[in-house]
Design an enzyme around this catalytic site. Structure first.
Site, PDB file in Angstrom:
ATOM      1  N   CYS A 138     -21.055 -14.873   2.542  1.00 18.39           N
ATOM      2  CA  CYS A 138     -21.973 -13.730   2.522  1.00 18.39           C
ATOM      3  C   CYS A 138     -21.600 -12.705   3.588  1.00 18.39           C
ATOM      4  CB  CYS A 138     -23.399 -14.221   2.731  1.00 18.39           C
ATOM      5  SG  CYS A 138     -24.582 -12.878   2.872  1.00 18.39           S
ATOM      6  N   CYS A 141     -24.540 -11.114   5.417  1.00 17.25           N
ATOM      7  CA  CYS A 141     -25.172 -11.975   6.430  1.00 17.25           C
ATOM      8  C   CYS A 141     -24.308 -12.064   7.687  1.00 17.25           C
ATOM      9  CB  CYS A 141     -25.358 -13.393   5.897  1.00 17.25           C
ATOM     10  SG  CYS A 141     -25.945 -13.496   4.216  1.00 17.25           S
ATOM     11  N   ASP A 142     -22.991 -12.202   7.515  1.00 16.47           N
ATOM     12  CA  ASP A 142     -22.136 -12.599   8.638  1.00 16.47           C
ATOM     13  C   ASP A 142     -21.125 -11.545   9.097  1.00 16.47           C
ATOM     14  OD1 ASP A 142     -23.399 -15.068   8.486  1.00 16.47           O
ATOM     15  OD2 ASP A 142     -21.951 -15.844   7.051  1.00 16.47           O
TER      16      ASP A 142
END
Ligand code: NAP
Length: 315
Positions: A138, A141-142
């Site tokens: 992701c 997200c990261d």
């Protein structure tokens, strides 16, 4: 059980992506008092995407998380109840259907399955050990953790191109590793990635090993040329895996008909082989897998469930 729901419930919905939430909106407006059970990722896969530019009605695009939050608010406005937890077992051979959430059993006259799909992994021995330590599925997200770093993205589809373009905002260099010499991604997403000077491509290549450990995280991968078999070590700080999805249907094995990849088989839009059990969204759609198609099938599932409830009459 939430106070306003009767036992058995009229409609229980598993999953809270666009399919589940659209089903909830329709079902709640039809006074079927839906209960939505969502798992570890409320809002589903869309909460991990960036801007969605092709969902009708949002001229400038909309953030995936925001779209899902709005759908949830809309479902709540008409009285949908939400519960969080892992469904451990379902019993669909008798009516009312029984669903176990942890230790608690819920009974329902109709069930809408919209459990979506999960990202596929490469199957390398240490990918889970390094998950969150350089291995990710992701970018939204990261990506933030990879400022000025070198990143490898595996895959040649829309997701891989989106991830690569997003990561290029942070990273020093993004290398897309694809097993063929031709991308599967749609032309606009291909072009956006190819026009980005920070993004490079390694064609006809596969990641066959991840170098790293839990202390230092990922520090490289081993690439293999699929034609010559030649291998080389490639230095990188992150590995983003974007190679497609597996439907979340493990719970229903032996009870509902599935294709060879585990996607639920449906007829008339969303009907499974068990009357009263409907499936909507990615869990039954290996072809389109779009937010709008998932929402559309959620609508169909709710309408079919409502009609099915009508055939049962008043208890
Ligand atoms: P996908 O279209 O199935 O693409 C998966 C990619 O990963 C393919 O290029 C495939 O290679 C590669 N791959 C699969 N298994 C692999 C393995 N074991 N090792 C190495 N490579 C592997 O999946 P997706 O990109 O997640 O897209 C899924 C659906 O969502 C599509 O319908 C897509 O259009 C949609 N989507 C749309 C958007 C958007 O419109 N903004 C964004 C994201 C996703 P091959 O090509 O060789 O098979």
């Amino acid at each position: 059980m939430p106070a306003t729901c009767k036992s058995p419930l009229e409609t229980l919905i598993l999953g809270s992506g666009p399919a589940g939430l659209t089903a909830a909106i329709y079902s709640a407006r039809a006074r079927c008092c839906p209960l939505v059970i969502h798992g570890r990722q409320p809002g589903g896969q869309l909460t991990t995407t960036t801007v969605i530019e092709n969902y009708p009605g949002f001229v400038e695009g909309i953030d995936g998380g925001e779209l899902m939050a709005r759908m949830q608010q809309q479902a709540e406005r008409f009285g949908t109840q939400f519960l969080e937890g892992e469904v451990s077992r379902v019993e669909l051979t008798k009516t009312p259907f029984r669903i176990w959430l942890d230790e608690e059993c819920y009974q329902t006259k109709t069930l809408i399955i919209s459990t979506g799909a999960s990202p596929k992994m490469l199957g390398l021995p240490n990918e889970w050990e390094l998950y969150g330590r350089g291995v990710s599925v992701c970018a939204t997200c990261d990506g933030f953790f990879f400022k000025e770093k070198d990143i490898v993205v595996v895959g040649g589809g829309d997701t891989a191109m989106e991830e690569a373009s997003f990561l290029a905002r942070f990273a020093r260099r993004v290398t897309v590793v694809h097993r063929r010499d031709e991308l599967r991604a749609s032309p606009p997403l291909q072009k956006r990635a190819m026009d980005n000077k920070k993004i490079g491509f390694r064609w006809n290549s596969q990641v066959v090993a991840i170098h790293g450990d839990q202390q230092r995280g990922v520090h490289g991968v081993r690439l293999r040329d699929v034609h010559s078999g030649a291998e080389e070590d490639f230095s990188c700080d992150g590995l983003f895996i974007a190679i497609g999805h597996t439907p979340n249907t493990e719970l229903f094995k032996g009870q509902l008909h599935m294709d060879q990849d585990g996607y639920l088989l449906t007829k008339n839009g969303c009907e499974t082989n068990i009357p009263g059990v409907f499936a909507a969204g990615d869990v039954q759609d290996p072809n389109f897998r779009q937010a709008i198609t998932a929402a559309g099938s959620g609508c169909m599932a709710a309408m079919l469930a409502e009609r099915y409830l009508d055939t049962l009459g008043e208890d």
